[in-house]
Design a protein around this motif. Sequence first.
Motif, PDB file in Angstrom:
ATOM      1  N   MET A 115       0.842  -1.194   0.000  1.00  0.00           N
ATOM      2  CA  MET A 115       0.000   0.000   0.000  1.00  0.00           C
ATOM      3  C   MET A 115       0.876   1.243   0.000  1.00  0.00           C
ATOM      4  SD  MET A 115      -2.671   1.392   2.891  1.00  0.00           S
ATOM      5  CE  MET A 115      -1.331   2.003   3.929  1.00  0.00           C
ATOM      6  N   ILE A 116       0.498   2.211  -0.791  1.00  0.00           N
ATOM      7  CA  ILE A 116       1.222   3.471  -0.793  1.00  0.00           C
ATOM      8  C   ILE A 116       0.252   4.617  -0.515  1.00  0.00           C
ATOM      9  CG2 ILE A 116       2.986   2.646  -2.394  1.00  0.00           C
ATOM     10  CD1 ILE A 116       1.603   4.234  -4.573  1.00  0.00           C
ATOM     11  N   LEU A 117       0.815   5.701  -0.015  1.00  0.00           N
ATOM     12  CA  LEU A 117       0.037   6.900   0.269  1.00  0.00           C
ATOM     13  C   LEU A 117       0.573   8.048  -0.571  1.00  0.00           C
ATOM     14  CD1 LEU A 117      -0.151   6.766   4.189  1.00  0.00           C
ATOM     15  CD2 LEU A 117      -1.882   6.015   2.570  1.00  0.00           C
ATOM     16  N   SER A 118      -0.327   8.904  -0.999  1.00  0.00           N
ATOM     17  CA  SER A 118       0.075  10.127  -1.698  1.00  0.00           C
ATOM     18  C   SER A 118       0.454  11.186  -0.668  1.00  0.00           C
ATOM     19  CB  SER A 118      -1.073  10.619  -2.575  1.00  0.00           C
ATOM     20  OG  SER A 118      -0.803  11.920  -3.058  1.00  0.00           O
ATOM     21  N   MET A 119       1.278  12.139  -1.062  1.00  0.00           N
ATOM     22  CA  MET A 119       1.584  13.263  -0.177  1.00  0.00           C
ATOM     23  C   MET A 119       0.581  14.396  -0.360  1.00  0.00           C
ATOM     24  SD  MET A 119       5.687  13.711   0.265  1.00  0.00           S
ATOM     25  CE  MET A 119       6.245  13.192  -1.337  1.00  0.00           C
ATOM     26  N   THR A 120      -0.291  14.293  -1.348  1.00  0.00           N
ATOM     27  CA  THR A 120      -1.308  15.314  -1.590  1.00  0.00           C
ATOM     28  C   THR A 120      -2.567  14.986  -0.801  1.00  0.00           C
ATOM     29  OG1 THR A 120      -0.471  15.675  -3.828  1.00  0.00           O
ATOM     30  CG2 THR A 120      -2.685  16.476  -3.347  1.00  0.00           C
TER      31      THR A 120
ATOM     32  N   SER B  90       7.596  -4.443  -7.246  1.00  0.00           N
ATOM     33  CA  SER B  90       6.239  -4.943  -7.008  1.00  0.00           C
ATOM     34  C   SER B  90       6.071  -5.429  -5.573  1.00  0.00           C
ATOM     35  CB  SER B  90       5.913  -6.079  -7.984  1.00  0.00           C
ATOM     36  OG  SER B  90       5.951  -5.621  -9.319  1.00  0.00           O
ATOM     37  N   THR B  91       7.106  -6.103  -5.041  1.00  0.00           N
ATOM     38  CA  THR B  91       7.051  -6.595  -3.660  1.00  0.00           C
ATOM     39  C   THR B  91       6.977  -5.437  -2.672  1.00  0.00           C
ATOM     40  OG1 THR B  91       8.334  -8.558  -4.262  1.00  0.00           O
ATOM     41  CG2 THR B  91       8.233  -7.993  -1.935  1.00  0.00           C
ATOM     42  N   THR B  92       7.800  -4.410  -2.894  1.00  0.00           N
ATOM     43  CA  THR B  92       7.809  -3.241  -2.012  1.00  0.00           C
ATOM     44  C   THR B  92       6.490  -2.492  -2.104  1.00  0.00           C
ATOM     45  OG1 THR B  92      10.201  -3.032  -2.352  1.00  0.00           O
ATOM     46  CG2 THR B  92       9.065  -1.128  -1.425  1.00  0.00           C
ATOM     47  N   LEU B  93       5.914  -2.464  -3.282  1.00  0.00           N
ATOM     48  CA  LEU B  93       4.633  -1.781  -3.491  1.00  0.00           C
ATOM     49  C   LEU B  93       3.525  -2.445  -2.680  1.00  0.00           C
ATOM     50  CD1 LEU B  93       3.694   0.611  -5.321  1.00  0.00           C
ATOM     51  CD2 LEU B  93       2.939  -1.086  -6.970  1.00  0.00           C
ATOM     52  N   ALA B  94       3.652  -3.738  -2.444  1.00  0.00           N
ATOM     53  CA  ALA B  94       2.599  -4.493  -1.763  1.00  0.00           C
ATOM     54  C   ALA B  94       2.750  -4.510  -0.245  1.00  0.00           C
ATOM     55  CB  ALA B  94       2.589  -5.930  -2.284  1.00  0.00           C
TER      56      ALA B  94
ATOM     57  N   ASP C 230       3.483  -0.583   4.558  1.00  0.00           N
ATOM     58  CA  ASP C 230       3.930   0.802   4.692  1.00  0.00           C
ATOM     59  C   ASP C 230       4.083   1.446   3.325  1.00  0.00           C
ATOM     60  OD1 ASP C 230       4.101   0.556   7.473  1.00  0.00           O
ATOM     61  OD2 ASP C 230       6.104  -0.330   7.317  1.00  0.00           O
ATOM     62  N   SER C 231       3.990   2.780   3.324  1.00  0.00           N
ATOM     63  CA  SER C 231       4.235   3.531   2.092  1.00  0.00           C
ATOM     64  C   SER C 231       5.717   3.866   2.016  1.00  0.00           C
ATOM     65  CB  SER C 231       3.398   4.813   2.088  1.00  0.00           C
ATOM     66  OG  SER C 231       3.550   5.502   0.865  1.00  0.00           O
ATOM     67  N   ASN C 232       6.416   3.245   1.086  1.00  0.00           N
ATOM     68  CA  ASN C 232       7.881   3.371   1.003  1.00  0.00           C
ATOM     69  C   ASN C 232       8.292   4.179  -0.231  1.00  0.00           C
ATOM     70  OD1 ASN C 232       8.684   1.629   3.301  1.00  0.00           O
ATOM     71  ND2 ASN C 232       7.675   0.038   2.114  1.00  0.00           N
ATOM     72  N   GLY C 233       7.902   5.454  -0.261  1.00  0.00           N
ATOM     73  CA  GLY C 233       8.180   6.272  -1.429  1.00  0.00           C
ATOM     74  C   GLY C 233       9.659   6.403  -1.735  1.00  0.00           C
ATOM     75  N   LYS C 234      10.475   6.661  -0.703  1.00  0.00           N
ATOM     76  CA  LYS C 234      11.914   6.835  -0.919  1.00  0.00           C
ATOM     77  C   LYS C 234      12.558   5.539  -1.397  1.00  0.00           C
ATOM     78  CE  LYS C 234      12.779  10.692   2.236  1.00  0.00           C
ATOM     79  NZ  LYS C 234      13.564  11.179   3.403  1.00  0.00           N
TER      80      LYS C 234
ATOM     81  N   ASN D   9       5.302  12.120  -5.758  1.00  0.00           N
ATOM     82  CA  ASN D   9       4.161  12.413  -4.894  1.00  0.00           C
ATOM     83  C   ASN D   9       3.848  11.292  -3.909  1.00  0.00           C
ATOM     84  OD1 ASN D   9       2.190  14.348  -4.172  1.00  0.00           O
ATOM     85  ND2 ASN D   9       0.610  13.214  -5.274  1.00  0.00           N
ATOM     86  N   VAL D  10       4.729  10.286  -3.844  1.00  0.00           N
ATOM     87  CA  VAL D  10       4.481   9.148  -2.966  1.00  0.00           C
ATOM     88  C   VAL D  10       5.145   9.380  -1.618  1.00  0.00           C
ATOM     89  CG1 VAL D  10       4.831   6.663  -2.635  1.00  0.00           C
ATOM     90  CG2 VAL D  10       4.272   7.555  -4.892  1.00  0.00           C
ATOM     91  N   LEU D  11       4.395   9.131  -0.559  1.00  0.00           N
ATOM     92  CA  LEU D  11       4.915   9.312   0.805  1.00  0.00           C
ATOM     93  C   LEU D  11       6.022   8.310   1.088  1.00  0.00           C
ATOM     94  CD1 LEU D  11       4.607  10.704   3.579  1.00  0.00           C
ATOM     95  CD2 LEU D  11       2.973   8.906   4.169  1.00  0.00           C
TER      96      LEU D  11
END
Length: 285
Positions: free
Chosen positions: A1-6, A227-231, A234-238, A283-285
């Motif tokens: 799961m990812i979160l937007s910063m907007t 893909s693994t990190t995306l799933a 936590d939201s791992n934008g960096k 824009n990803v947290l």
Amino acid sequence: MILSMTGFGKHVLQLPSKKITIEIKSLNSKNLDLNARIPSAYREKELEMRKMIANAMVRGKVDFSLYLEFTGDDAPTSVNSGVVRRYMAQLADISAGEELKLMEMALRLPDATKTDREELDPKEYVAIKESLQAALAEIIDFRTSEGAVLEADFKKRIHNLKDLLAQVVTMDPERSTSLRERLEKAVADLKTEVDANRFEQEMIYYLEKYDITEEKVRLANHLDYFSTTLATADSNGKKLGFICQEIGREINTIGSKANYAPMQQLVVQMKDELEKIKEQMLNVL
């Protein structure tokens, strides 16, 4: 799961004599950049409210505004009648204007109004914190919804990159054959005798320089890791940004080694897909 910063969150707290509106807006930023606008009556609690916001927002350019509107008869600001009368008397000596005009002028001068400083009511502050939590919950929901849209787009782009990589893998034997034929033709055009064994050694050395087996394997691993990190929960934008850098490095190396127009066209398409990921990744947290 990812979160937007907007995101945007708002909550209105209605008290018996005042209305308090809390608004939080966030945009993308490398770190947490928090700007707060708070009435002086609540300044003593600013650090605590900033900490609450920082823990929830983590990263981004965040604007926090707390608006105060008095709706009852006990507003702390009142006219300083003694000062206004003295202003009007002095203005009357200078100009023979109407009394109403003199009052308008006097009210614009310093100290024409006074504000009684109120002590912050603990119960009121508890209600403000609850409203702040409600506004934070709303902006996090906003970020989550935006993040879901970004995640769907990333999955689509990664799928496209995997398809393009599969085409590169299929095309690689054809590319190697083409390189060998071009070298043999170039030597034949010289119309000179060459040592067959030495020519074969040089041919192998040349083809090894343009071998992309390692790049293909590493690129496939990086795409799977993305893909693994995306799933993850936590939201791992960096972290996703760092993986994008590695993906780009492998694509560039394949492009520099390709020396084969059809494969270079695939590399261009891969770069285009990766660039679209990088634009959204900001824009990803």
